[in-house]
Motif scaffolding. Sequence first.
Motif, PDB file in Angstrom:
ATOM      1  N   TYR A   1     -11.339   7.428 -44.406  1.00 49.78           N
ATOM      2  CA  TYR A   1     -11.466   6.383 -43.386  1.00 49.78           C
ATOM      3  C   TYR A   1     -11.964   6.949 -42.062  1.00 49.78           C
ATOM      4  O   TYR A   1     -12.797   6.350 -41.383  1.00 49.78           O
ATOM      5  CB  TYR A   1     -10.114   5.703 -43.198  1.00 49.78           C
TER       6      TYR A   1
ATOM      7  N   ASN B   1      -9.623  -2.696 -41.502  1.00 49.12           N
ATOM      8  CA  ASN B   1      -8.411  -2.294 -42.213  1.00 49.12           C
ATOM      9  C   ASN B   1      -8.764  -1.457 -43.435  1.00 49.12           C
ATOM     10  O   ASN B   1      -9.757  -1.713 -44.109  1.00 49.12           O
ATOM     11  CB  ASN B   1      -7.638  -3.531 -42.704  1.00 49.12           C
ATOM     12  N   ILE B   2      -7.933  -0.462 -43.708  1.00 49.43           N
ATOM     13  CA  ILE B   2      -7.942   0.161 -45.029  1.00 49.43           C
ATOM     14  C   ILE B   2      -7.301  -0.843 -45.977  1.00 49.43           C
ATOM     15  O   ILE B   2      -6.249  -1.394 -45.678  1.00 49.43           O
ATOM     16  CB  ILE B   2      -7.117   1.468 -45.035  1.00 49.43           C
TER      17      ILE B   2
ATOM     18  N   GLU C   1     -15.776   2.452 -44.902  1.00 49.15           N
ATOM     19  CA  GLU C   1     -14.868   1.396 -45.330  1.00 49.15           C
ATOM     20  C   GLU C   1     -14.170   1.885 -46.593  1.00 49.15           C
ATOM     21  O   GLU C   1     -14.824   2.429 -47.486  1.00 49.15           O
ATOM     22  CB  GLU C   1     -15.651   0.111 -45.622  1.00 49.15           C
ATOM     23  N   VAL C   2     -12.857   1.694 -46.650  1.00 47.70           N
ATOM     24  CA  VAL C   2     -12.099   2.269 -47.763  1.00 47.70           C
ATOM     25  C   VAL C   2     -11.232   1.217 -48.452  1.00 47.70           C
ATOM     26  O   VAL C   2     -10.459   0.506 -47.808  1.00 47.70           O
ATOM     27  CB  VAL C   2     -11.181   3.415 -47.279  1.00 47.70           C
TER      28      VAL C   2
ATOM     29  N   VAL D   1      -4.000  -0.857 -41.853  1.00 49.19           N
ATOM     30  CA  VAL D   1      -3.980  -0.894 -43.312  1.00 49.19           C
ATOM     31  C   VAL D   1      -3.340  -2.192 -43.766  1.00 49.19           C
ATOM     32  O   VAL D   1      -2.510  -2.762 -43.053  1.00 49.19           O
ATOM     33  CB  VAL D   1      -3.208   0.333 -43.859  1.00 49.19           C
TER      34      VAL D   1
ATOM     35  N   ILE E   1      -6.782   9.393 -48.175  1.00 46.65           N
ATOM     36  CA  ILE E   1      -7.327   8.086 -47.790  1.00 46.65           C
ATOM     37  C   ILE E   1      -7.712   8.099 -46.305  1.00 46.65           C
ATOM     38  O   ILE E   1      -8.793   7.649 -45.915  1.00 46.65           O
ATOM     39  CB  ILE E   1      -6.292   6.968 -48.071  1.00 46.65           C
TER      40      ILE E   1
ATOM     41  N   LEU F   1     -11.655  -5.628 -44.641  1.00 47.57           N
ATOM     42  CA  LEU F   1     -12.539  -4.497 -44.324  1.00 47.57           C
ATOM     43  C   LEU F   1     -13.276  -4.759 -43.006  1.00 47.57           C
ATOM     44  O   LEU F   1     -13.459  -3.846 -42.195  1.00 47.57           O
ATOM     45  CB  LEU F   1     -13.547  -4.269 -45.455  1.00 47.57           C
TER      46      LEU F   1
END
Lengths: 403, 403
Positions: B29, B128-129, B34-35, B91, B25, B124
């Motif tokens: 990122y 933030n993840i 964007e994840v 996150v 992840i 997002l």
Amino acid sequence: MLVVQKFGGSSLADADRIRHVAGIIANEYRQGHEVVAVLSAQGDTTDELEARGYELNPKASRREMDALLSCGESMSIALMAMALEALGLPVISLTGRQAGFLTDSQYANARIKSIDPERMRTELDKRNIVLLAGFQGYNRYDDVTTLGRGGSNTSAVAAAAALKADLCRNYTDVDGVYTADPRIVPDARKLAEITYDEMLELASLGANILHNRSVEMAKRFNVPLEVLSSFTPDVPGTKITEVTKMEKMQVSGVARDNDVARVSLVNLEDRPGIAARIFSLLAKAKVNVDIILQSIGRDDTKDISFTVSLKNLDAGLRILREHQEQIGFQDLVVSDSVSKVSMVGAGMVNNPGVAARMFEALSDAGINIQMISTSEIKVSVLIDKADADRAVRAVHDRFFGEV
Amino acid sequence: MLVVQKFGGSSLADADRIRHVAGIIANEYRQGHEVVAVLSAQGDTTDELEARGYELNPKASRREMDALLSCGESMSIALMAMALEALGLPVISLTGRQAGFLTDSQYANARIKSIDPERMRTELDKRNIVLLAGFQGYNRYDDVTTLGRGGSNTSAVAAAAALKADLCRNYTDVDGVYTADPRIVPDARKLAEITYDEMLELASLGANILHNRSVEMAKRFNVPLEVLSSFTPDVPGTKITEVTKMEKMQVSGVARDNDVARVSLVNLEDRPGIAARIFSLLAKAKVNVDIILQSIGRDDTKDISFTVSLKNLDAGLRILREHQEQIGFQDLVVSDSVSKVSMVGAGMVNNPGVAARMFEALSDAGINIQMISTSEIKVSVLIDKADADRAVRAVHDRFFGEV
């Protein structure tokens, strides 16, 4: 009658215990009462989840830790719902969010701001047993929060207040509040009733039954509490209310607290304002001070002694040493081989002789008193730790032995 | 670029695997994307929770089971958040409810009605993840629902559709879609691309990679999918899109399905409407029928054969026997020692010779074909189960062996 019940983690540790508690809930419901049961996480679930989180990140954020830990209570209520369904009873589990527990955003130690009881009320009106996840709330960002230590007790009292419940029954592993710790005083007697204030004093003195926060909330909203055992649910416990009927009993109980240290500042200059300076420094460092004793020394010096809890001791000493010059003390003497023994009773305020009888009992037992502190419903003495259990027995005997 | 990633339970089984996935992840990122990562419950958590529930109540309600099972995903996302925080990345974990996954009220098998992407979008935008709990939704009563088998895949595709993601990466324990099961055909080749329809046919034929529901949803919302392995995340997987660039390849893969039985109704009267009666009876009993073969018998009779999945076999036989007189058949012959081998390929529709080549390959291998079914992108044959693996190899060799 609307009854809120609360069950702790040890009462829910495995499938058999869950079934047992389901029986207690079912019994209450079958008497025709409306029932809200507040549950903790099963057994050690909270500790286990916390350990798994800290394994991944020793500095895990409180938001995510709250999200993780709250799962413990969420699992409890769903499992209990299934156990009650198996008994053929109508039941619904609700998380803190579903039950409308809005809190502030202090993750890990959130305060309840308001409770919207509508969902709980609707479910009760449908004759459902409501199972409420303790310890949980949500904040205005729609995130899960937890209420800190004793959070499920707080949830239960708050739910009782919001629903105007007739009684909040707190099931623990002891069957009530005793006049002393039965492990120390074998003939300690269970109290049928006790006031909120007495309970608050006893709780803060180490009678580890209810957290102060929930008792304070119960007092504020006038929620009648009962402490009883989930192992012997048919044995009446101790009722905690505003005014007890037992006017005659001056003393409710004797408690001992070993989590205490004595700190003495020796040979202080006798200037005005010096005590204020010391205790405001300690307050700033969030060190709570309990008993304080100030003695006039020879010449122009005096000594100030006070007690702090063991966990605050290091922080307290650090702040004092950093300001030694400013405060102007010569020596710092610390003892952690002390214990605090206290007598609590709402009837005490009108009976000035009570404290004297306590000191007499200790004196007869040859126990030396180092410090004394009194309030309207409490007398505490600091003594040598080695004498603590004997002191509890001596005081208990003097007040309860002859009854 | 906005990427939705999805990780299954085996990729999250313990703390080490969680850290490993956190690395995948983080890598996405750090490329500036964007994840949104959608997570299943860790390892066997779902099964364990379910077992604990059924231990208390074999007939546990679906509402409470959903409330219980959803905790598995809620724990996953919080733990993963901590692992990513430990890497110094911003996150936030979101439950299905927090992420706005509104579903209908079919507990245990809820359908997503709508997704309010606002919270995910806001997080997002804060860079933030977003960690999204798969499998979960909530209904209009504010209760938790779950999406049924393959629910986390559905969550991932739905999130990708709602956020108009550029790609939905599905991490599994295989690194892509192969021209045949590599355990049967050692020289099976990984496909770089495949269409939604081909993937749907392969999935329904037992290539156990993606659930049809998520592929159907991806097709409907035109979400590009990629299947790849969390164990070798740097190896490109298989892309699943509307149109592939590989016009030349007529056949995408060969699959085998052993979960099949053949049912034959022998010596039926040759009346009009009899087939309609049989299959509407089966449909009413929710028995899905696949290949159907009708043969003209001697005299005025005919035979009708069809295949059903093994789990539907008993229900199908029951309904047929109950209506034997009405349908008017003499015998009911069942065989579960059959297997279905299928060739799938979008290029097939324009190449009528493909089916013939498949039959030829089977004939050359001495394998007898019992039934045949064709669609625009698929040719299936029913053969003896003992021949199944050999049939897959023979067909695969004919189409891919010489390349």
